[in-house]
Design an enzyme around this catalytic site. Sequence first.
Site: not given
Ligand code: NAD
Ligand code: UDP
Length: 328
Positions: A27, A48, A73, A79, A120, A160, A164
Amino acid sequence: MYPAFGYHCLMKDYSLKKRVMVTGGAGFLGSHLCERLLADGLEVLCVDNFFTGARKNVEHLLPHPAFELLRHDVTFPLYVEVDEIYNLACPASPVHYQFDPVQTTKTSVMGAINMLGLAKRTKARILQASTSEVYGDPNVHPQPESYWGHVNPIGPRSCYDEGKRCAETLFFDYYRQNAVDIRVVRIFNTSGPRMHPRDGRVVSNFIVQALQGTDITIYGDGRQTRSFCYVDDLIEGMVRMMNNNQQFVGPVNIGNPSEFTMLELANAVLKLTGSSSRLVFAPLPDDDPRQRQPDITLAADKLGWRPTVELERGLKMTIDYFRTLLPR
Ligand code: NAD
Ligand code: UDP
Ligand code: UDP
């Protein structure tokens, strides 16, 4: 089998380079952060799902031997073995986070749980990119970290804001319950090169409109305020927060306290671009905060951080970027 090289040459170079994961790394802010971390000599894993980010934002980093890009995502478990995590994954522009609000909340909340679970297990330090939106439409001005906010839990921005806020709750509960090494920064409006031209946030909207000679869209009467930080300053603050070893976990405001109305911003963009675009007024979106300015006393005291780029200089650099991007 490979007598000329010996066994060690077949192994990865286990240098002492830290492995850092940046979620949302493709992003706007994430791509600048990946660049900075590589320049600091670290290994970077950029994660991303390309919802608002793009491969193009980090394409220039792909040949770097210490850079890796993973499409994933964060609402699903992940892992991998890392030493530090910057959790930035989440759409940040109101237009995009309101497009699929359920997914926005899932990204903040389930994303935080998965990344905290990973932290963790691997004992990685983890930093959360939180936001000034946790203060909502603030009744206290400027906003110190001690202010609990004024947030609508059921409005169009809530996916949002509340997502957050819940992510912050999770960070502090993993810290208290599981001794996860957390850092939380509350980012105030930040802009700069590599924002998407259709990002929808005010700085990129006004610049694109001015450069294309189309109307500048002011929502409401334009007297609402924001305080704009330039991206390089923001990244410096975020990295300092991650690297502080004084057990200062935050939350800490990172932003530029110079406050402007949207009318002032529009006029600054018109002046710097030399554009003759007209100002047009459109309805103010629901729950749009009336004012916003960070109190950065804590960042200055604890991190020795303060912004260095004033609005005009930041706008000029952003305008130069958009000039190279947009067709004439
Ligand atoms: P952005 O939209 O350009 O970047 C966000 C990135 O997260 C994108 O690359 C998007 O593809 C990725 N993303 C979204 N959902 C995802 C998911 N489920 N799994 C993996 N990737 C995912 O916005 P930005 O301005 O670069 O913001 C980055 C972070 O900073 C965000 O968490 C935002 O809330 C925080 N933030 C930014 C601002 C600002 O003014 N730029 C202000 C406050 C907070
Ligand atoms: N998790 C992950 N990667 C790791 C370890 C954990 O994505 O390397 C995820 C896992 O799916 C879990 C979540 O993180 O649901 C929270 O982990 P935690 O150990 O706190 O909780 P638990 O596994 O006991 O639910
Ligand atoms: N805004 C505007 N015109 C636009 C886009 C946004 O006047 O084309 C206003 C918006 O209503 C808000 C301010 O600019 O008052 C900042 O909006 P942005 O979406 O950049 O960020 P946020 O509201 O999340 O701080």
